[in-house]
Design an enzyme around this catalytic site. Structure first.
Site, PDB file in Angstrom:
ATOM      1  N   SER A 113       0.815  -1.216   0.000  1.00 11.22           N
ATOM      2  CA  SER A 113       0.000   0.000   0.000  1.00 11.22           C
ATOM      3  C   SER A 113       0.848   1.267   0.000  1.00 11.22           C
ATOM      4  O   SER A 113       1.666   1.469  -0.881  1.00 11.22           O
ATOM      5  CB  SER A 113      -0.962  -0.028   1.179  1.00 11.22           C
ATOM      6  OG  SER A 113      -1.880   1.021   1.070  1.00 11.22           O
ATOM      7  N   HIS A 114       0.700   2.080   1.047  1.00  9.98           N
ATOM      8  CA  HIS A 114       1.369   3.378   1.077  1.00  9.98           C
ATOM      9  C   HIS A 114       2.791   3.302   1.627  1.00  9.98           C
ATOM     10  O   HIS A 114       3.482   4.315   1.660  1.00  9.98           O
ATOM     11  CB  HIS A 114       0.553   4.322   1.950  1.00  9.98           C
ATOM     12  CG  HIS A 114       0.236   3.716   3.281  1.00  9.98           C
ATOM     13  ND1 HIS A 114      -0.736   2.767   3.425  1.00  9.98           N
ATOM     14  CD2 HIS A 114       0.796   3.876   4.484  1.00  9.98           C
ATOM     15  CE1 HIS A 114      -0.775   2.381   4.677  1.00  9.98           C
ATOM     16  NE2 HIS A 114       0.142   3.034   5.354  1.00  9.98           N
ATOM     17  N   ASP A 276      -2.769   6.478  -3.302  1.00  6.62           N
ATOM     18  CA  ASP A 276      -1.619   5.884  -2.629  1.00  6.62           C
ATOM     19  C   ASP A 276      -0.944   4.830  -3.497  1.00  6.62           C
ATOM     20  O   ASP A 276      -1.276   4.674  -4.670  1.00  6.62           O
ATOM     21  CB  ASP A 276      -2.039   5.291  -1.282  1.00  6.62           C
ATOM     22  CG  ASP A 276      -2.859   4.035  -1.447  1.00  6.62           C
ATOM     23  OD1 ASP A 276      -3.547   3.917  -2.485  1.00  6.62           O
ATOM     24  OD2 ASP A 276      -2.810   3.163  -0.568  1.00  6.62           O
ATOM     25  N   ASP A 278      -1.065   1.593  -3.939  1.00  3.92           N
ATOM     26  CA  ASP A 278      -1.835   0.583  -4.661  1.00  3.92           C
ATOM     27  C   ASP A 278      -3.188   1.093  -5.150  1.00  3.92           C
ATOM     28  O   ASP A 278      -4.009   0.317  -5.639  1.00  3.92           O
ATOM     29  CB  ASP A 278      -2.015  -0.664  -3.794  1.00  3.92           C
ATOM     30  CG  ASP A 278      -2.785  -0.384  -2.523  1.00  3.92           C
ATOM     31  OD1 ASP A 278      -2.689   0.745  -2.011  1.00  3.92           O
ATOM     32  OD2 ASP A 278      -3.506  -1.280  -2.050  1.00  3.92           O
ATOM     33  N   ASP A 280      -5.881   2.468  -3.653  1.00  2.00           N
ATOM     34  CA  ASP A 280      -7.185   2.334  -2.993  1.00  2.00           C
ATOM     35  C   ASP A 280      -7.536   3.538  -2.112  1.00  2.00           C
ATOM     36  O   ASP A 280      -8.669   3.656  -1.671  1.00  2.00           O
ATOM     37  CB  ASP A 280      -7.290   1.013  -2.215  1.00  2.00           C
ATOM     38  CG  ASP A 280      -6.197   0.839  -1.182  1.00  2.00           C
ATOM     39  OD1 ASP A 280      -5.341   1.749  -1.057  1.00  2.00           O
ATOM     40  OD2 ASP A 280      -6.193  -0.209  -0.510  1.00  2.00           O
ATOM     41  N   ARG A 281      -6.578   4.424  -1.884  1.00  2.00           N
ATOM     42  CA  ARG A 281      -6.892   5.577  -1.036  1.00  2.00           C
ATOM     43  C   ARG A 281      -7.022   6.849  -1.850  1.00  2.00           C
ATOM     44  O   ARG A 281      -6.561   6.921  -2.992  1.00  2.00           O
ATOM     45  CB  ARG A 281      -5.789   5.802  -0.026  1.00  2.00           C
ATOM     46  CG  ARG A 281      -5.649   4.672   0.942  1.00  2.00           C
ATOM     47  CD  ARG A 281      -4.739   5.078   2.043  1.00  2.00           C
ATOM     48  NE  ARG A 281      -4.488   3.926   2.887  1.00  2.00           N
ATOM     49  CZ  ARG A 281      -3.930   4.005   4.073  1.00  2.00           C
ATOM     50  NH1 ARG A 281      -3.573   5.184   4.547  1.00  2.00           N
ATOM     51  NH2 ARG A 281      -3.733   2.927   4.793  1.00  2.00           N
ATOM     52  N   LYS A 375     -11.601  -0.478  -1.108  1.00  5.00           N
ATOM     53  CA  LYS A 375     -11.725   0.960  -1.231  1.00  5.00           C
ATOM     54  C   LYS A 375     -11.090   1.369  -2.560  1.00  5.00           C
ATOM     55  O   LYS A 375     -10.306   0.620  -3.132  1.00  5.00           O
ATOM     56  CB  LYS A 375     -11.098   1.666  -0.051  1.00  5.00           C
ATOM     57  CG  LYS A 375      -9.667   1.280   0.234  1.00  5.00           C
ATOM     58  CD  LYS A 375      -9.262   1.827   1.598  1.00  5.00           C
ATOM     59  CE  LYS A 375      -7.831   1.460   1.911  1.00  5.00           C
ATOM     60  NZ  LYS A 375      -7.698   0.615   3.081  1.00  5.00           N
TER      61      LYS A 375
HETATM   62  C1  G1P Z   1      -4.335   1.358   8.096  1.00  2.00           C
HETATM   63  C2  G1P Z   1      -5.547   2.251   8.204  1.00  2.00           C
HETATM   64  C3  G1P Z   1      -6.793   1.453   7.909  1.00  2.00           C
HETATM   65  C4  G1P Z   1      -6.673   0.782   6.547  1.00  2.00           C
HETATM   66  C5  G1P Z   1      -5.392  -0.035   6.488  1.00  2.00           C
HETATM   67  C6  G1P Z   1      -5.165  -0.636   5.114  1.00  2.00           C
HETATM   68  O1  G1P Z   1      -4.419   0.321   9.038  1.00  2.00           O
HETATM   69  O2  G1P Z   1      -5.632   2.850   9.483  1.00  2.00           O
HETATM   70  O3  G1P Z   1      -7.913   2.302   7.976  1.00  2.00           O
HETATM   71  O4  G1P Z   1      -7.770  -0.047   6.305  1.00  2.00           O
HETATM   72  O5  G1P Z   1      -4.278   0.788   6.807  1.00  2.00           O
HETATM   73  O6  G1P Z   1      -5.026   0.323   4.125  1.00  2.00           O
HETATM   74  P1  G1P Z   1      -3.663   0.357  10.456  1.00  2.00           P
HETATM   75  O7  G1P Z   1      -2.222   0.629  10.148  1.00  2.00           O
HETATM   76  O8  G1P Z   1      -4.272   1.499  11.208  1.00  2.00           O
HETATM   77  O9  G1P Z   1      -3.945  -0.971  11.067  1.00  2.00           O
HETATM   78 ZN    ZN Z   2      -3.541   1.292  -0.220  1.00  2.00          ZN
END
Ligand code: G1P
Ligand code: ZN
Length: 542
Positions: A113-114, A276, A278, A280-281, A375
Site C-alpha cells: 500500500s502506502h 496511494d 496501490d 485504494d486511497r 476501497k
Molecule cells: C491502516 C488504516 C486502515 C486501513 C489499512 C489498510 O491500518 O488505518 O484504515 O484499512 O491501513 O489500508 P492500520 O495501520 O491502522 O492498522
Molecule cells: Zn492502499
C-alpha cells in the site's frame, strides 16, 4: 506437466495484518519466504479445480520476482487460468473488479500500500476472495495456521513475458496478460456522468492529480486525460516506479505536501487529488479547502444520487469505528442505516455482499462502494468530480453547505510511529485497565461519559472481533480513540483519533488544531503518551 515438490519448513511471523502479510523486501527475499506463504494460501482457500486466479500489484520492487514464482506455483497447484496485469500492474480496486468480472476464485495482490518501496523498504502479499474483497479473518487465520505446519511447496518450470498482452501456457495452466486499465475504466464510465464532467472541463474546470509515482498513474491518465479531456499534465508523477521515485505514497498532508501547497496557493486549480501506492486511497483538496476523509465520506454519501450509478439512492452507509460520525448524520437524514465496523476494509465485505450498505469509508483516506470489494481512490475522485460538475459548486461551497445542514465534526489523527513495541503495548494495557474508572473523570474542561474497548459483532455472519481500539466518549459529544496499527513493519505505531462535534449553529470556520486542543491534552494525560513513549508530539498529523 511435471510438478516439482520442494521441501520446506515453517517460517515464524507469517501472520497477515490489517491488510495482508507485510514485511521488509529483505525478509521476502529469504529463500522460501514468499513461497511458503503463497503455498499456504493455495492449501487453505476455497478454489474449485481449474479455478481462475488474478495476480497483480502496485509495481513496487520485488513485484516481478514474486509474480513469476506465483504463476509457476499456481500451475503446479491446479489452477486452470491466471489473469495477470500487464507489467505486473493492477491497482487494488482494479484487481477486485477483475476478480469479480472474470469469476475468479480469488487473487494475489502484491502491495504494501502506502509504505515506501525499494530494496530496503516494504513488500506485501494479500489474498482476496471470490467476491473481490480481502480475505476475512477466518481465512487469514487459516492461512497463518498453515504457514506454521507447512512442509513443502509446489512449482512447475516456466516463464511468462508479463509485459506483452496475450495468452500463453505454463504447465497445464493458461496465463492471460491483460490490460490492467480497460475493465476498470469501463466500470467508471458506467457509474459516473462522464459527459457532465467533460462539459465542466470544457468550461475551464481544472484539477491536479498526484499519482505519487505509484500504481494509479496509468489509470488516471487514461480516465482523466484521455476520456474526460483534462489537459495533458493534469496527472503528475504518473509513471509507476519500482521505488515510487523515493516518495512515500501515502496521500496525506505530510506526504502529499506539494499538492497541498499547490491547492492553497493563489490561482490554485478547482480540485486536487492524490492516491496511494496501490490505488485504494484518496486525498481530496479543493481550492483553499482541505476535506478530511471522514467529511469526504459524508459529503459523497449526501450527494451520491447525482451520479448515475447511485441514482436509486443508498441502502446504507458503513464507516470504521475511528472514522468521524459525520457519515452517521447523513445516514440519519436519508433515513438509511449506518454501520460502525473495526478498522480494515475486510469488515465491509459482508455488509456490501448482503446489500446492507452501498457506500463505506475510513478516516485513513479510504472510500468506496459496492462496485468492487475494496476501497477505491479514483472512484472517490470521480464521484467528487461528478458531484461538483452537476452542482456547479466549488469544493469549499459544497463543504460549507454540508456543515450548515449537518454540523461539523472537527477531526484529526495523530500517529506516533516506530514506537518501541513493549512501550506501546504497556500504554494500551494500562489504558485498557483504567477504562472502567474513566467515566465521571474530568480532563480540563472535558468530562468522560463512557469508555470501552470496541468489539464488533458482524450482523451478517455473527462473528465477533474484540479489542478493536479503545474509545473514550465525553459528555459534550467529543471523542478520543486509541489503537495500535496493524500494518506497520517496524516497532509499533500508536494512532490517536480526535473528534469534536459542532452543531450547525456552532463554530463552522475554526482551525481544527484549536478545536481539538483540549482533546489532545486529555489524550496525553489519560494514556501517558509521553511517559510511555518519550514522544512529546506525533510524527504525522492527518
Ligand atoms: C491502516 C488504516 C486502515 C486501513 C489499512 C489498510 O491500518 O488505518 O484504515 O484499512 O491501513 O489500508 P492500520 O495501520 O491502522 O492498522
Ligand atoms: Zn492502499
Amino acid at each position: 506437466m511435471t510438478v516439482e515438490t520442494i521441501p520446506t519448513s515453517p517460517i515464524a511471523g507469517q501472520k497477515p495484518g490489517t491488510s495482508g502479510l507485510r514485511k521488509k523486501v529483505r525478509v521476502f527475499q529469504q529463500p522460501g519466504y514468499a513461497e511458503n506463504f503463497i503455498q499456504a494460501v493455495f492449501d487453505v482457500v476455497e478454489r474449485p479445480a481449474g479455478a481462475t486466479l488474478v495476480i497483480g500489484g502496485d509495481g513496487r520492487f520485488h513485484n516481478r520476482v514474486v509474480i513469476a514464482q506465483a504463476i509457476r506455483m499456481a500451475a503446479a497447484n491446479g489452477y486452470g487460468r491466471v489473469l495477470v496485469g500487464q507489467g505486473g500492474i493492477l491497482s487494488t480496486p482494479a484487481a477486485s473488479h477483475v476478480i469479480r468480472t472474470y469469476g475468479a476464485s480469488g487473487g494475489l495482490i502484491l502491495s504494501a500500500s502506502h509504505n515506501p518501496a525499494g530494496p530496503d523498504e516494504d513488500f506485501g502479499i494479500k489474498y482476496n476472495i471470490a467476491n473481490g474483497g480481502p480475505a476475512p479473518e477466518a481465512v487469514t487465520e487459516a492461512i497463518y495456521a498453515r504457514t506454521q505446519t507447512i512442509d513443502r511447496w509446489l512449482a512447475v518450470a516456466g516463464d511468462v513475458d508479463i509485459d506483452s498482452i496475450g495468452t500463453s501456457v505454463v504447465g497445464d495452466m493458461t496465463v492471460e496478460v491483460i490490460d490492467p486499465v480497460a475493465d476498470y475504466a469501463a466500470l467508471m464510465e458506467r457509474l459516473f456522468d462522464f459527459a457532465a464532467i467533460r462539459r465542466a472541463v470544457a468550461g475551464g474546470f481544472r484539477m491536479i492529480f498526484d499519482a505519487m509515482s505509484a500504481v494509479t498513474g496509468p489509470y488516471a491518465v487514461e480516465i482523466l486525460e484521455r476520456r474526460l479531456g483534462f489537459p495533458a499534465g493534469t496527472v503528475r508523477n504518473g509513471t509507476p516506479l519500482e521505488d515510487f521515485g523515493g516518495h512515500h505514497p501515502d496521500p496525506n498532508l505530510v506526504h502529499a505536501k506539494d499538492l497541498y501547497d499547490a491547492m492553497m496557493a493563489p490561482g490554485a486549480p478547482d480540485f486536487g487529488a492524490a492516491s496511494d501506492g496501490d490505488g485504494d486511497r484518496n486525498l481530496i483538496i479543493g481550492r483553499h479547502r482541505f476535506i478530511t476523509p471522514s467529511d469526504s465520506l459524508a459529503m459523497l454519501a449526501a450527494n451520491a444520487h447525482l451520479a448515475p450509478g447511485y441514482a436509486g439512492g443508498l441502502k446504507g452507509i458503513a464507516r470504521s469505528m475511528p472514522t468521524s460520525a459525520a457519515a452517521d448524520l447523513v445516514a440519519k437524514a436519508l433515513g438509511i442505516p449506518s454501520y460502525e465496523t473495526p478498522t480494515g476494509w475486510k469488515f465491509f465485505g459482508n455488509l456490501l455482499d448482503a446489500g446492507l450498505a452501498t457506500i463505506c469509508g475510513e478516516e485513513s483516506a479510504g472510500t468506496g462502494s459496492d462496485h468492487v470489494r475494496e476501497k477505491d481512490g479514483l472512484w472517490a475522485v470521480l464521484l467528487w468530480l461528478n458531484i461538483l460538475a452537476v452542482r456547479g459548486l466549488s469544493v469549499d461551497a459544497l463543504a460549507r453547505e454540508h456543515w450548515a445542514r449537518f454540523g461539523r465534526n472537527y477531526y484529526a489523527r495523530h500517529d506516533y510511529e516506530a514506537v518501541e513495541t513493549a512501550a506501546a503495548n504497556a500504554l494500551m494495557a494500562e489504558l485498557t485497565a483504567a477504562l472502567s474508572s474513566l467515566p465521571g473523570r474530568a480532563f480540563g474542561p472535558l468530562s468522560v461519559a463512557a469508555a470501552d474497548s470496541f468489539s464488533y459483532s458482524d450482523p451478517v455472519d455473527g462473528s465477533t472481533s474484540a479489542n478493536q481500539g479503545l474509545r473514550v466518549l465525553f459528555t459534550c459529544g467529543s471523542r478520543i480513540v486509541f489503537r495500535l496499527s496493524g500494518t506497520g513493519t517496524e516497532g509499533a505505531t500508536l494512532r490517536v483519533y480526535l473528534e469534536a462535534y459542532q452543531p450547525p449553529d456552532g463554530a463552522m470556520d475554526r482551525e481544527t488544531a484549536d478545536m481539538l486542543a483540549d482533546l489532545i491534552a486529555a489524550a496525553d494525560t489519560m494514556a501517558g503518551i509521553t511517559r510511555h513513549t518519550g514522544r512529546t508530539r506525533p510524527d504525522v498529523v492527518t
